[in-house]
Write a protein that holds these residues in place. Structure first.
Motif: not given
Length: 456
Positions: A381-387, A402-404, A421-423, A454-456
């Protein structure tokens, strides 16, 4: 000249109902110069409750003319004049539909005595015809009959003309006025406040309850389309009849409006929304540590504000996925609640359990395999933001996966790093995920990879 109209019908919307009685008073601003009244055979049964309310029975209209027999006369009385009625869009929709079926195109200015009464004669508790006439001292003869209600509307209109010191009537008849198309009980100020931005709009009834939620790329245009069309559908008539207020929430993007609409429909369960009202429940995988120090996985319904490790559309899918984790990493089915604690553990034969449920394996050893199982989930699963653009010049909109799983959305200041991501979570509002939102965001991300971080 004015044509003041009232009709009785077999139901609440023109596309599936007929007119049972019509009355038209031609009014010159001072006096009535002509009256036309007729029962009408609607070619369908009149519901019993309408018969009880109006007193018009099937027997009474059985020998009455069909509308096509009086259509030319009705058109000649209406077309040269301003069409006036108490809740004008209701009467106009029926008559326009019936005339169109007979080959006549009714194109007239309209004036609603409900809306004008609210502006010119403010302060009354109710603006329904019966209650308003009682407040104004107007006697209605033959209430809920076209002739009696039209005569009462004429008297109301006389008082409106006499009291219109700010020229509301002439302003509402101006070409660019929206008064003619708005529901009779919605203040024009509500429409004037609608923005030209993406977002969600709400229709409220007389008690303030949300009865419809919609999303829009342009809120002003979308709300306008609900009322400015000539549709004779049930939905439009319900909106005209029951909507007393309009509110809205602006969003930075159309995607956010989609997400908020889905959330709000499931929150308010509005009477006039049909889509997305099917019961839906996701099932999540949760982690906790018991009193003996063992990390335990459990399946349960997802809830707002409680983040699961991952989620599934059905409990069957969730149980199947958990069994695969148990087999792949030697976990205990009893500690994962797939087997009742009162039963002997069958993990040693089917799932390679090392006896953690009986204390034969130390927590730290068992927990290492649980951590490995969780890492295997994260790897898929990936974590990503649509900005995208925000509401203000100095912020950005953010939809976070967040994690899919859909975590939430909101607006982040321009100086906040997207790579942390936590911020990001500090600026976002968490939302309960549903299948519609999950699919919506995934499809949007696949079609707009340039907007995905994409977020680490």
């Amino acid at each position: 000249m004015y044509a003041i109209v009232d009709i009785e019908t077999t139901g609440g919307y023109a596309s599936a109902n007929g007119i049972t009685e019509i009355c038209i008073h031609v009014f010159d601003g001072e006096k009535t110069t002509g009256v036309f009244t007729s029962l009408v055979n609607p070619r369908q049964k009149i519901p019993r409750y309408i018969q009880a309310m109006t007193g018009i029975t099937d027997e009474m209209v059985s020998s009455a003319p069909y509308f096509e027999e009086i259509a030319e006369k009705v058109y000649e009385l209406l077309q040269p004049n301003i069409f006036i009625a108490h809740n004008v869009n209701f009467d106009h929709s029926f008559i326009r539909t019936q005339l169109a079926a007979c080959g006549f195109n009714l194109n007239v200015k309209k004036l609603c005595t409900v809306r004008m009464s609210r502006k010119i004669l403010p302060g009354f508790p109710s603006y329904g015809l019966g209650n308003l006439c009682q407040s104004l001292g107007i006697t209605i003869n033959d209430r809920h009959r076209a002739g009696g209600d039209t005569a009462a509307t004429v008297e109301v209109f006389k008082m409106l003309l006499a009291g219109d010191r700010e020229n509301f009537i002439s302003k509402s008849l101006a070409r660019n006025s929206k008064e003619q198309m708005l529901p009779p009980n919605v203040p024009k100020e509500h429409f004037d406040k609608l923005p030209y931005t993406p977002g969600v709009y709400y229709f409220h009834n007389a008690k303030g309850k949300v009865i419809y939620v919609g999303k829009a790329k342009n809120i002003r245009y979308r709300v306008n389309s609900h009322f400015s069309s000539n549709s004779d559908s049930r939905q439009r008539q319900n909106f005209l009849k029951h909507t007393h207020a309009i509110s809205f929430t602006s969003c930075g993007t159309e995607l956010m409006a989609h997400i908020l609409e889905s959330t709000e429909i499931k929150k308010f369960w509005p009477a006039f929304n049909s889509s997305q009202k099917r019961p839906e429940q996701l099932f999540g995988l949760f982690l906790f540590e018991d009193q003996n120090g063992y990390k335990r996985l459990a399946l349960d319904k997802t809830r707002k504000g409680v983040q699961s490790l991952t989620s599934y559309a059905t409990m069957t899918e969730a149980q199947s996925a958990l069994r695969q984790l148990i087999r792949a990493h030697g976990l205990c089915p009893r500690l994962c609640f797939l087997q009742k604690s009162s039963e002997p553990c069958d993990g040693s034969t089917e799932y390679n359990c090392s006896g953690a449920c009986e204390g034969a394996e130390l927590p730290e050893h068992y927990n290492q395999r649980v951590d490995e199982a969780l890492r295997s989930i994260d790897d898929t699963r990936g974590s990503y933001a649509i900005v995208e653009r925000g509401l203000q010049m100095d912020d950005q909109s953010c939809v976070l996966i967040w994690k899919g799983q859909f975590y939430g959305m909101g607006y982040i200041p321009g100086d906040v790093s997207i790579s942390e991501p936590e911020a990001l979570k500090d600026f976002l509002t968490p939302y309960k995920e549903n299948l519609f939102i999950r699919n919506l965001v995934n499809v949007y991300a696949s079609k707009n990879p340039d907007k995905v971080k994409w977020l680490a």
